[in-house]
Enzyme design. Structure first.
Site, PDB file in Angstrom:
ATOM      1  N   CYS A   2       0.861  -1.191   0.000  1.00  0.00           N
ATOM      2  CA  CYS A   2       0.000   0.000   0.000  1.00  0.00           C
ATOM      3  C   CYS A   2       0.897   1.242   0.000  1.00  0.00           C
ATOM      4  O   CYS A   2       2.012   1.211   0.508  1.00  0.00           O
ATOM      5  CB  CYS A   2      -0.935   0.087   1.182  1.00  0.00           C
ATOM      6  SG  CYS A   2      -2.098  -1.257   1.326  1.00  0.00           S
ATOM      7  N   ARG A  27       3.784  -0.492  -4.835  1.00  0.00           N
ATOM      8  CA  ARG A  27       3.523  -0.966  -3.475  1.00  0.00           C
ATOM      9  C   ARG A  27       2.151  -1.612  -3.327  1.00  0.00           C
ATOM     10  O   ARG A  27       1.829  -2.181  -2.278  1.00  0.00           O
ATOM     11  CB  ARG A  27       3.630   0.200  -2.493  1.00  0.00           C
ATOM     12  CG  ARG A  27       4.997   0.828  -2.425  1.00  0.00           C
ATOM     13  CD  ARG A  27       4.969   1.968  -1.453  1.00  0.00           C
ATOM     14  NE  ARG A  27       4.686   1.507  -0.116  1.00  0.00           N
ATOM     15  CZ  ARG A  27       5.588   1.393   0.837  1.00  0.00           C
ATOM     16  NH1 ARG A  27       6.833   1.715   0.612  1.00  0.00           N
ATOM     17  NH2 ARG A  27       5.248   0.967   2.024  1.00  0.00           N
ATOM     18  N   TRP A  74      -3.104  -2.617  -1.396  1.00  0.00           N
ATOM     19  CA  TRP A  74      -2.857  -4.051  -1.530  1.00  0.00           C
ATOM     20  C   TRP A  74      -3.732  -4.671  -0.456  1.00  0.00           C
ATOM     21  O   TRP A  74      -3.473  -4.517   0.737  1.00  0.00           O
ATOM     22  CB  TRP A  74      -1.376  -4.363  -1.288  1.00  0.00           C
ATOM     23  CG  TRP A  74      -1.033  -5.794  -1.503  1.00  0.00           C
ATOM     24  CD1 TRP A  74      -0.700  -6.399  -2.684  1.00  0.00           C
ATOM     25  CD2 TRP A  74      -0.958  -6.823  -0.501  1.00  0.00           C
ATOM     26  NE1 TRP A  74      -0.440  -7.728  -2.476  1.00  0.00           N
ATOM     27  CE2 TRP A  74      -0.591  -8.020  -1.148  1.00  0.00           C
ATOM     28  CE3 TRP A  74      -1.188  -6.844   0.867  1.00  0.00           C
ATOM     29  CZ2 TRP A  74      -0.443  -9.223  -0.463  1.00  0.00           C
ATOM     30  CZ3 TRP A  74      -1.039  -8.048   1.549  1.00  0.00           C
ATOM     31  CH2 TRP A  74      -0.667  -9.215   0.880  1.00  0.00           C
ATOM     32  N   ASN A  98      -1.941   2.218   5.720  1.00  0.00           N
ATOM     33  CA  ASN A  98      -1.146   1.030   5.368  1.00  0.00           C
ATOM     34  C   ASN A  98      -1.012   0.195   6.633  1.00  0.00           C
ATOM     35  O   ASN A  98      -0.748   0.755   7.695  1.00  0.00           O
ATOM     36  CB  ASN A  98       0.266   1.407   4.928  1.00  0.00           C
ATOM     37  CG  ASN A  98       0.289   2.179   3.633  1.00  0.00           C
ATOM     38  OD1 ASN A  98      -0.743   2.346   2.994  1.00  0.00           O
ATOM     39  ND2 ASN A  98       1.461   2.668   3.266  1.00  0.00           N
ATOM     40  N   GLY A  99      -1.126  -1.120   6.517  1.00  0.00           N
ATOM     41  CA  GLY A  99      -0.953  -1.978   7.690  1.00  0.00           C
ATOM     42  C   GLY A  99      -2.232  -2.729   8.011  1.00  0.00           C
ATOM     43  O   GLY A  99      -3.138  -2.839   7.179  1.00  0.00           O
ATOM     44  N   GLU A 478      15.483 -19.641  -6.384  1.00  0.00           N
ATOM     45  CA  GLU A 478      15.267 -18.277  -6.881  1.00  0.00           C
ATOM     46  C   GLU A 478      14.687 -18.309  -8.313  1.00  0.00           C
ATOM     47  O   GLU A 478      13.769 -17.547  -8.636  1.00  0.00           O
ATOM     48  CB  GLU A 478      16.596 -17.509  -6.820  1.00  0.00           C
ATOM     49  CG  GLU A 478      16.566 -16.098  -7.365  1.00  0.00           C
ATOM     50  CD  GLU A 478      15.602 -15.148  -6.665  1.00  0.00           C
ATOM     51  OE1 GLU A 478      15.032 -15.519  -5.614  1.00  0.00           O
ATOM     52  OE2 GLU A 478      15.389 -14.054  -7.191  1.00  0.00           O
ATOM     53  N   LYS A 482      11.047 -16.766  -9.359  1.00  0.00           N
ATOM     54  CA  LYS A 482      10.873 -15.756 -10.405  1.00  0.00           C
ATOM     55  C   LYS A 482       9.830 -16.230 -11.421  1.00  0.00           C
ATOM     56  O   LYS A 482       8.976 -15.463 -11.834  1.00  0.00           O
ATOM     57  CB  LYS A 482      12.197 -15.462 -11.140  1.00  0.00           C
ATOM     58  CG  LYS A 482      13.225 -14.683 -10.361  1.00  0.00           C
ATOM     59  CD  LYS A 482      12.972 -13.194 -10.284  1.00  0.00           C
ATOM     60  CE  LYS A 482      12.467 -12.776  -8.945  1.00  0.00           C
ATOM     61  NZ  LYS A 482      13.354 -12.710  -7.825  1.00  0.00           N
ATOM     62  N   GLU A 485       6.232 -16.167  -9.785  1.00  0.00           N
ATOM     63  CA  GLU A 485       5.637 -14.862  -9.455  1.00  0.00           C
ATOM     64  C   GLU A 485       5.322 -14.032 -10.700  1.00  0.00           C
ATOM     65  O   GLU A 485       4.403 -13.227 -10.686  1.00  0.00           O
ATOM     66  CB  GLU A 485       6.492 -14.077  -8.464  1.00  0.00           C
ATOM     67  CG  GLU A 485       7.776 -13.505  -8.996  1.00  0.00           C
ATOM     68  CD  GLU A 485       8.554 -12.723  -7.941  1.00  0.00           C
ATOM     69  OE1 GLU A 485       7.947 -11.932  -7.215  1.00  0.00           O
ATOM     70  OE2 GLU A 485       9.788 -12.910  -7.856  1.00  0.00           O
ATOM     71  N   HIS A 501      13.402 -38.794  -3.668  1.00  0.00           N
ATOM     72  CA  HIS A 501      12.689 -39.008  -2.406  1.00  0.00           C
ATOM     73  C   HIS A 501      11.239 -38.536  -2.480  1.00  0.00           C
ATOM     74  O   HIS A 501      10.619 -38.289  -1.463  1.00  0.00           O
ATOM     75  CB  HIS A 501      13.440 -38.318  -1.259  1.00  0.00           C
ATOM     76  CG  HIS A 501      14.844 -38.813  -1.123  1.00  0.00           C
ATOM     77  ND1 HIS A 501      15.133 -40.096  -0.701  1.00  0.00           N
ATOM     78  CD2 HIS A 501      16.026 -38.236  -1.408  1.00  0.00           C
ATOM     79  CE1 HIS A 501      16.438 -40.272  -0.717  1.00  0.00           C
ATOM     80  NE2 HIS A 501      17.013 -39.157  -1.148  1.00  0.00           N
ATOM     81  N   LYS A 601       5.593  -4.642  -3.930  1.00  0.00           N
ATOM     82  CA  LYS A 601       6.967  -4.447  -3.458  1.00  0.00           C
ATOM     83  C   LYS A 601       6.859  -4.018  -2.004  1.00  0.00           C
ATOM     84  O   LYS A 601       5.910  -3.333  -1.642  1.00  0.00           O
ATOM     85  CB  LYS A 601       7.582  -3.323  -4.302  1.00  0.00           C
ATOM     86  CG  LYS A 601       9.080  -3.228  -4.221  1.00  0.00           C
ATOM     87  CD  LYS A 601       9.714  -4.067  -5.295  1.00  0.00           C
ATOM     88  CE  LYS A 601      11.215  -3.970  -5.279  1.00  0.00           C
ATOM     89  NZ  LYS A 601      11.819  -5.178  -5.867  1.00  0.00           N
TER      90      LYS A 601
HETATM   91  C1  F6R Z   1      10.674 -11.816  -5.121  1.00  0.00           C
HETATM   92  C2  F6R Z   1      10.717 -10.718  -4.178  1.00  0.00           C
HETATM   93  C3  F6R Z   1      10.344 -10.974  -2.763  1.00  0.00           C
HETATM   94  C4  F6R Z   1      11.226 -10.147  -1.818  1.00  0.00           C
HETATM   95  C5  F6R Z   1      10.735 -10.300  -0.378  1.00  0.00           C
HETATM   96  C6  F6R Z   1      11.605  -9.559   0.602  1.00  0.00           C
HETATM   97  O1  F6R Z   1      11.080 -11.424  -6.389  1.00  0.00           O
HETATM   98  O2  F6R Z   1      11.023  -9.608  -4.537  1.00  0.00           O
HETATM   99  O3  F6R Z   1      10.395 -12.323  -2.461  1.00  0.00           O
HETATM  100  O4  F6R Z   1      12.540 -10.580  -1.936  1.00  0.00           O
HETATM  101  O5  F6R Z   1       9.422  -9.803  -0.288  1.00  0.00           O
HETATM  102  O6  F6R Z   1      11.650  -8.199   0.321  1.00  0.00           O
HETATM  103  P1  F6R Z   1      12.802  -7.288   0.905  1.00  0.00           P
HETATM  104  O7  F6R Z   1      14.075  -7.701   0.292  1.00  0.00           O
HETATM  105  O8  F6R Z   1      12.403  -5.890   0.527  1.00  0.00           O
HETATM  106  O9  F6R Z   1      12.800  -7.501   2.395  1.00  0.00           O
END
Ligand code: F6R
Length: 606
Positions: A2, A27, A74, A98-99, A478, A482, A485, A501, A601
């Site tokens: 948010c 966000r 969000w 936010n929160g 990772e 990627k 997501e 396994h 983000k």
């Molecule tokens: C995946 C991604 C998330 C962040 C996670 C932690 O591409 O971006 O998994 O890595 O939300 O975020 P930060 O690094 O901001 O604590």
């Protein structure tokens, strides 16, 4: 998670709030809204979906005023809809939040009994009604102090009042909030990014504080409603980082920026003349540290996982890693001789922050590896190691991942040297290899055409697996993260040796499986595991590094070779094709790459 913006000005604010909301969209982007104070009345326009929809609604329903608050959401409580979009308003008060308010159900019961009518399914609306209720018998400061005390959970708030034509209130507990200062106007923002185009003079609120923003002055208060003084910080201006330039997506730009961000970070930390890593002012003696605990979420957690391999391989420290959301719910034995390292791009991730806070409360050694140096995690840890990547806007973390790995690797080398675990000769040789890393990343980025073609075969699949051993196992995690997501394809990262396994049962004829096997000490073992999936019908995309050694398998479907470098540094290079695979698969599926569904983000809720 948010975004909040507030502007108190002597000119119309709607279009500036809209522009700031566009910047904050990373966000949260399931709904948006703005409320202004116009001729003594609170007016609001809201919509489901993106800021573009909000702009269309505003064109239809003119929104005027010199003072206003805006929000991108969000969803936590209540579906994404116009009704649940912020701001939430009564006749007297309008709030963006936010929160999460954890005791909203209880507070709602109390307010309903008092005759308040609720319009939305959100937890935020209780704040509106609580303030309205308390204002009946209290002045503004008393109302704010009493209402904020009643709220359990986390919040960053922006509030405007029908009867206060020159005032926006900001309040913070758990979620970040900043105040910005401009000529004849002042601002409120959930991060400095939203404010940067308007000002570089900023004050961050700390937990429990609130502020009153007038056009020409800002006052700050503590939890008890007592006035306090706060510092004004000057931010550096790096506006070009906030634009996509010629790129279609921030993610593409951020992937391509990696040679540069790695070079910048190396320049910050490596003293080339003396072959030394400049980590200064480390506040503890190395002999007082015997173990390291690394904590993060998502991609940041993956960087911790890789660092564990480095620390174990190169040093004698005991190393533990933890997912932040689990760390704080376990009965940790906090140890004075452990260094707790918190890794976070944003520096605002709620779970990581809470884990840090818990460590601080237990008075142990805390260090953070962050991108945003003004963030809460950076400010509250005892020692900070920035990754120097510049702003990362794409929701999927790319350049920050490489930056996190790099700083953790440097920390490992430095601590290993100080602890006499790494010989001087090896230390210097590793530093020299690091100086070529940026160039090698640049060359590894050149596999563009191959990956574009390969990604065609990923667009219509049901699922995929990513396999790796040693350093390549966290990279497999990772790569799978990627892909899922961005392209919404089910993908699992697995240790290559673990397939038999259980997960081998998932392999079907024609299923693409990504095998990450650079020619390191695990290569031959991974090749055997690769044969096991090929034998069961998998189409293997092998990611390895260039080498004169033959690859002893004829049955590989596709192969990508990154540059050759020393084993420690291969994780940096083999990540690149995986980032591109996810990018191009999502691109071909027509998805919103910088804003994948359901994500945001900076995850500032638990
Ligand atoms: C995946 C991604 C998330 C962040 C996670 C932690 O591409 O971006 O998994 O890595 O939300 O975020 P930060 O690094 O901001 O604590």
């Amino acid at each position: 998670m948010c975004g909040i913006i507030g502007i108190n000005s002597n000119k119309e604010v709607t279009s500036t709030i809209l522009n700031s909301l566009r910047k904050l969209e990373y966000r949260g982007y399931d709904s948006a809204g703005i409320a202004t104070l116009n001729s003594g009345y609170i007016q609001e326009v809201k919509c489901e979906g993106r800021v573009d929809n909000l702009e269309k609604n505003i064109i239809k329903n003119k929104l005027l005023g010199n003072l206003g608050i805006g929000h991108v959401r969000w969803a936590t409580h209540g579906i994404p809809s116009t009704l649940n979009a912020h701001p939430h308003s009564s006749d007297n008060v309008s709030v963006v939040h936010n929160g999460i308010i954890e005791n909203s159900t209880l507070l709602k019961k109390f307010l309903v009994k008092k005759g308040h009518k609720f319009k939305s399914q959100t937890d935020t609306e209780v704040i509106v009604h609580l303030i309205t209720e308390y204002l009946k018998k209290n002045n503004l400061i008393d109302t704010l102090t009493k209402v904020l005390k009643k709220l359990h959970g986390s919040f960053a708030l922006g509030i405007i009042f029908k009867d206060e034509p020159d005032l926006i209130v900001g309040a913070r507990r758990g979620s970040p909030l900043a105040v910005g200062y401009g000529p004849g106007e002042n601002y409120l923002g959930s991060d400095s990014y939203a404010l940067k185009s308007m000002t570089n003079k900023i004050t961050y609120l700390d937990d429990g504080e609130f502020c009153i923003i007038k056009k020409t002055e800002v006052s700050f208060f503590n939890e008890q409603g007592k006035k306090i003084n706060k510092k004004i910080l000057s931010l550096t201006t790096d506006e070009q980082n906030y634009n996509k330039g010629d790129y279609k997506h921030f993610m593409a730009k951020e992937i391509d920026e990696q040679p540069l961000t790695i070079k910048n970070c190396i320049n910050e930390y490596i003293d080339k003349k003396n072959n030394e890593i400049s980590i200064f002012n480390f506040p503890w003696k190395i002999k007082d540290i015997s173990s390291i605990t690394l904590v993060g979420c998502g991609t940041a957690y993956h960087s911790c996982l890789i660092a564990k391999y480095w620390f174990e391989q190169l040093t004698s420290f005991d190393v533990h890693i933890d997912i932040a959301s689990e760390f704080r719910y376990r009965k940790n034995r906090f140890k004075k001789e452990t260094l707790y390292v918190f890794v976070s791009q944003s520096g605002e991730t709620a779970d990581t922050y809470a884990a840090l806070d818990l460590c601080n409360k237990n008075n142990v050694k805390t260090c953070s590896v962050v991108n945003v140096v003004e963030s809460s995690i950076a400010r509250d840890s005892k020692f900070v190691l920035p990754i120097h990547c510049g702003p990362e806007i794409g929701v999927a973390s790319t350049k920050a991942f490489l930056g996190q790995m790099l700083v953790l690797y440097l920390l490992c080398l430095k601590m290993g040297k100080l602890n006499d675990d790494i010989k001087k000769k090896d230390y210097i040789s590793k530093i020299k290899s690091l100086l070529n890393l940026s160039k090698n990343i640049e060359l590894s980025l050149k596999s563009e055409n191959d990956i574009q073609t390969i990604s065609n075969s990923f667009t219509n699949i049901k699922g995929s697996m990513f396999l790796g051993r040693g350093y390549s196992y966290p990279i497999a995690l990772e790569g799978a993260l990627k892909l899922k997501e961005l392209s919404y394809i089910h993908a699992e990262g697995y240790p290559a040796g673990e397939m038999k396994h259980g997960p081998l049962a998932l392999i079907e004829d024609g299923m693409p499986v990504v095998v990450i096997a650079p020619r390191d000490e695990y290569y031959k073992k991974t090749m055997s595991n690769m044969q096991e999936v090929i034998a069961r019908g998998a189409k293997v995309l092998l990611i390895t590094n260039k080498s004169t050694d033959e690859i002893f398998s004829e049955n590989i479907w596709q192969k990508i070779e990154v540059e050759n470098t020393e084993d420690d540094l291969l994780p940096f290079l083999i990540t690149i094709p995986l980032q591109k695979l996810a990018y191009y698969t999502a691109l071909k599926k027509g998805y919103d790459i910088d804003k994948p569904r359901n994500l945001a983000k900076s995850v500032t809720v638990e």
